[in-house]
Design a protein around this motif. Structure first.
Motif, mmCIF file in Angstrom:
data_model
loop_
_atom_site.group_PDB
_atom_site.id
_atom_site.type_symbol
_atom_site.label_atom_id
_atom_site.label_comp_id
_atom_site.label_asym_id
_atom_site.label_seq_id
_atom_site.Cartn_x
_atom_site.Cartn_y
_atom_site.Cartn_z
ATOM 1 N N LEU A 46 -3.566 6.276 2.803
ATOM 2 C CA LEU A 46 -2.695 4.563 2.457
ATOM 3 C C LEU A 46 -3.781 3.606 1.823
ATOM 4 C CD1 LEU A 46 -0.549 3.909 5.864
ATOM 5 C CD2 LEU A 46 -0.104 3.552 2.593
ATOM 6 N N SER A 47 -5.472 3.876 2.489
ATOM 7 C CA SER A 47 -6.583 2.883 2.284
ATOM 8 C C SER A 47 -6.597 3.140 0.541
ATOM 9 C CB SER A 47 -7.625 3.210 2.641
ATOM 10 O OG SER A 47 -8.772 1.988 2.626
ATOM 11 N N ALA A 48 -6.882 4.593 0.035
ATOM 12 C CA ALA A 48 -6.807 4.741 -1.299
ATOM 13 C C ALA A 48 -5.947 4.033 -2.283
ATOM 14 C CB ALA A 48 -7.026 5.974 -1.771
ATOM 15 N N ALA A 106 0.764 -1.386 0.098
ATOM 16 C CA ALA A 106 0.220 -0.140 -0.401
ATOM 17 C C ALA A 106 1.002 1.483 0.160
ATOM 18 C CB ALA A 106 -1.027 0.423 1.020
ATOM 19 N N ARG A 107 0.349 2.080 -0.590
ATOM 20 C CA ARG A 107 1.547 3.515 -0.375
ATOM 21 C C ARG A 107 0.503 5.158 -0.851
ATOM 22 N NH1 ARG A 107 -0.173 6.332 -5.525
ATOM 23 N NH2 ARG A 107 -1.168 4.778 -6.795
ATOM 24 N N LYS A 108 0.785 5.643 0.084
ATOM 25 C CA LYS A 108 -0.036 6.986 0.331
ATOM 26 C C LYS A 108 -0.898 6.852 -1.335
ATOM 27 C CE LYS A 108 2.057 8.491 3.671
ATOM 28 N NZ LYS A 108 3.589 10.192 4.287
ATOM 29 N N ALA A 109 -2.014 7.048 -1.522
ATOM 30 C CA ALA A 109 -2.707 8.288 -2.627
ATOM 31 C C ALA A 109 -2.327 9.544 -2.544
ATOM 32 C CB ALA A 109 -3.673 7.798 -3.262
ATOM 33 N N THR A 110 -1.928 10.132 -4.142
ATOM 34 C CA THR A 110 -1.714 11.521 -3.961
ATOM 35 C C THR A 110 -2.360 12.040 -3.983
ATOM 36 O OG1 THR A 110 -1.363 11.110 -6.910
ATOM 37 C CG2 THR A 110 0.569 10.705 -5.592
ATOM 38 N N GLU A 111 -2.279 13.620 -3.708
ATOM 39 C CA GLU A 111 -3.711 14.585 -3.724
ATOM 40 C C GLU A 111 -4.430 14.327 -5.426
ATOM 41 O OE1 GLU A 111 -2.831 18.400 -2.336
ATOM 42 O OE2 GLU A 111 -4.968 19.417 -3.300
ATOM 43 N N GLU A 112 -3.335 14.135 -6.804
ATOM 44 C CA GLU A 112 -3.705 14.292 -7.799
ATOM 45 C C GLU A 112 -4.942 13.327 -8.188
ATOM 46 O OE1 GLU A 112 -0.333 13.773 -10.688
ATOM 47 O OE2 GLU A 112 -1.355 14.305 -12.457
ATOM 48 N N GLU A 113 -4.395 12.181 -7.218
ATOM 49 C CA GLU A 113 -5.682 11.453 -7.526
ATOM 50 C C GLU A 113 -6.251 10.751 -7.145
ATOM 51 O OE1 GLU A 113 -2.361 7.401 -8.165
ATOM 52 O OE2 GLU A 113 -1.893 8.175 -6.072
ATOM 53 N N ILE A 114 -6.567 11.397 -5.449
ATOM 54 C CA ILE A 114 -7.973 11.522 -5.219
ATOM 55 C C ILE A 114 -8.872 12.099 -5.355
ATOM 56 C CG2 ILE A 114 -8.519 12.231 -2.483
ATOM 57 C CD1 ILE A 114 -7.204 10.082 -2.432
ATOM 58 N N THR A 115 -8.011 13.717 -6.221
ATOM 59 C CA THR A 115 -8.764 14.878 -6.695
ATOM 60 C C THR A 115 -9.228 14.526 -8.111
ATOM 61 O OG1 THR A 115 -7.541 16.207 -7.680
ATOM 62 C CG2 THR A 115 -8.040 16.214 -5.487
ATOM 63 N N ILE A 136 -11.070 11.698 -8.087
ATOM 64 C CA ILE A 136 -13.045 11.524 -7.621
ATOM 65 C C ILE A 136 -13.425 12.871 -6.386
ATOM 66 C CG2 ILE A 136 -14.621 9.718 -6.136
ATOM 67 C CD1 ILE A 136 -13.799 9.116 -9.074
ATOM 68 N N HIS A 137 -12.397 13.307 -6.212
ATOM 69 C CA HIS A 137 -13.281 14.237 -4.396
ATOM 70 C C HIS A 137 -12.810 15.520 -5.147
ATOM 71 C CE1 HIS A 137 -14.743 10.769 -2.237
ATOM 72 N NE2 HIS A 137 -13.126 10.382 -2.574
ATOM 73 N N THR A 138 -13.557 16.566 -4.834
ATOM 74 C CA THR A 138 -13.417 17.766 -5.300
ATOM 75 C C THR A 138 -11.649 18.300 -3.954
ATOM 76 O OG1 THR A 138 -14.446 18.418 -3.150
ATOM 77 C CG2 THR A 138 -15.320 18.818 -4.959
ATOM 78 N N ASP A 139 -10.989 19.421 -4.788
ATOM 79 C CA ASP A 139 -10.082 19.713 -3.767
ATOM 80 C C ASP A 139 -10.082 20.177 -2.090
ATOM 81 O OD1 ASP A 139 -8.550 19.926 -6.250
ATOM 82 O OD2 ASP A 139 -8.489 21.779 -6.505
ATOM 83 N N ALA A 140 -11.451 20.672 -2.723
ATOM 84 C CA ALA A 140 -12.298 21.676 -0.648
ATOM 85 C C ALA A 140 -12.162 19.834 -0.084
ATOM 86 C CB ALA A 140 -13.142 21.931 -1.060
ATOM 87 N N HIS A 141 -12.389 18.938 -0.855
ATOM 88 C CA HIS A 141 -12.681 17.903 0.046
ATOM 89 C C HIS A 141 -11.646 17.537 0.472
ATOM 90 C CE1 HIS A 141 -15.078 14.055 2.249
ATOM 91 N NE2 HIS A 141 -13.956 13.094 1.226
ATOM 92 N N TYR A 142 -10.239 16.782 0.020
ATOM 93 C CA TYR A 142 -9.268 16.678 0.390
ATOM 94 C C TYR A 142 -8.742 18.034 1.528
ATOM 95 C CZ TYR A 142 -4.473 14.566 -0.046
ATOM 96 O OH TYR A 142 -3.085 15.491 -0.208
ATOM 97 N N ALA A 143 -8.954 18.967 1.353
ATOM 98 C CA ALA A 143 -8.035 19.471 2.026
ATOM 99 C C ALA A 143 -9.328 19.621 3.351
ATOM 100 C CB ALA A 143 -7.990 21.143 1.286
ATOM 101 N N PHE A 144 -10.461 19.522 3.399
ATOM 102 C CA PHE A 144 -10.637 18.996 4.427
ATOM 103 C C PHE A 144 -10.277 17.675 5.549
ATOM 104 C CE2 PHE A 144 -14.094 16.599 6.438
ATOM 105 C CZ PHE A 144 -14.175 17.536 7.837
#
Ligand code: 6DK
Ligand code: ZN
Length: 388
Positions: A129-131, A76-85, A87-95
């Protein structure tokens, strides 16, 4: 006949992958009350221990002789901000990220504002890590680095929406992984089927791909007049996708009366497998909650480990066997361990055990019949058979 890889090796000689990382246990309640939360960090630990006990994992804690075949670790590795966003908004990632620096008092207050979600200072760390675990697992399968794989990850993801954490879910692991696979692998991984057998409706996945013709989302869940979590009409049988995604969303909503093996087999034989075969995906991802399992208090259903094995076995006939199983819910430690073990053994090639009960209830037949009727507008295989 054996399927050969470009390397000349038969697909069957590739190992099954396993993604598990201790650090996903860090997300927990900051102030535990007398009754523990069902989304307990020990869930993934119990599943991992069961795989070790069966000799499937080469780990120091393993107390049994190793089986002839073992699972190959996927890191498992950390998903990056680019990957998470994706699907998700920048605001949700930041929150979610911002919760890592909040005080315990603020985290407790935040929990009251949200729908079925808790936070501590390591929630963000566990969530990426889960993502990232889901991403690495799906990529390894889609790129044929492993034959197939199982990701024992938490926190779960299928309720998380573009801008919303809810129902124990922070980031939508499976949705993020699907998007990353499409982006990284292009034509090789264009069409993805997501099969969600968690007892709850994956509203987040449905929403993410509702207008997408290339992602087929199929969910089997308890949903009676919108009364079972997450409620609302989204999980109804007549929510079939929109625009170019019309017909690419299949909801099979059970009534709340305790469904079992025969009902799930009926749904698979009549709807899931025919439509999946017609869709012909490049990759299958299972949103694998084990809360429809017998013994789960939240689900109230009776699915047995051999039935989970059988469903896995059937889905392995798709996408040249490229199937990635990602954990979602499931709250009875014993039930989830036995079920996940049965799935892992099936992925490794062991034939599923015989089912004790294969007779569907009338209620299941009625639900499946409604789904077939509405999906006949979108799928040739659902047309009523002409009289012979
Ligand atoms: N809350 C999930 O299994 C999550 O689908 C289910 C979320 C249910 C929220 C409502 C609920 C309880 C119940 C008992 C005690 C505390 C809170 F996302 C998955 F994890 F997969 O039943
Ligand atoms: Zn669930």
């Amino acid at each position: 006949e054996e399927v050969m890889l470009r390397s000349g090796l038969p697909v069957g000689s590739l190992p099954t992958g396993l993604c598990y990382d201790e650090r996903m246990r860090f997300h927990c309640e900051v102030r535990p009350t007398s009754d523990v939360h069902p989304e307990d960090p020990r869930r993934i630990w119990y599943i991992y221990k069961e795989l070790c006990r069966a000799g499937l994992v080469d780990d120091p804690i393993s107390t049994r002789p190793l089986a002839p075949q073992t699972l190959q670790r996927i890191n498992a590795r950390k998903a990056t901000e680019e990957e998470i966003t994706m699907i998700h908004t920048d605001a949700h990632y930041a929150f979610v990220k911002s919760t890592a620096d909040m005080s315990d008092d603020d985290l407790v207050l935040l929990e009251r504002e949200k729908d079925s979600i808790y936070f501590n200072d390591l929630t963000f760390a566990s969530s990426i890590l889960s993502a990232g675990g889901a991403i690495e697992t799906c990529l390894a399968v889609a790129q044929r680095k492993v034959k197939n794989a199982i990701a024992v990850i938490r926190p779960p993801g299928h309720h998380a929406e573009h801008n919303e954490a809810m129902g124990f879910c922070l980031f939508n692991n499976v949705s993020v992984a699907a998007r990353v696979c499409q982006k990284e692998l292009g034509e090789k991984c264009r069409k993805i089927m997501i099969l969600d057998w968690d007892v709850h409706h994956g509203n987040g996945i449905q929403k993410a791909f509702y207008e997408d013709p290339n992602v087929l989302y199929v969910s089997i869940h308890v949903h009676q007049n919108g009364r079972f979590y997450p409620g609302g009409p989204a999980g109804d049988w007549d929510h079939c996708g929109e625009g170019p995604g019309l017909g690419r969303n299949i909801n099979i909503p059970w009534p709340d009366q305790g469904m079992g093996d025969g009902d799930y087999m009926w749904a698979f034989q009549k709807v899931v497998m025919p439509i999946a075969t017609e869709f012909n995906p490049d990759l299958v991802i299972i949103s694998a909650g084990f809360d429809a399992a017998a013994g789960d208090v939240l689900g109230g259903c009776f699915v047995s480990p051999p039935c989970y094995a059988q469903m896995t076995h059937m889905l392995m006939t798709l996408a040249d066997g490229k199937i990635a199983v990602c954990l979602e819910g499931g709250y009875n430690f014993r039930s989830i361990s036995k079920s996940a073990l049965a799935v892992a053994k099936t992925l490794m090639g062991e034939p599923p055990d015989r089912l004790m009960n294969t007779i569907p209830t009338e209620a299941a037949k009625a639900t499946v019949g409604r789904v077939m009727n509405i999906q006949a507008q979108h799928w040739r295989c659902m047309f009523p058979k002409p009289p012979s």
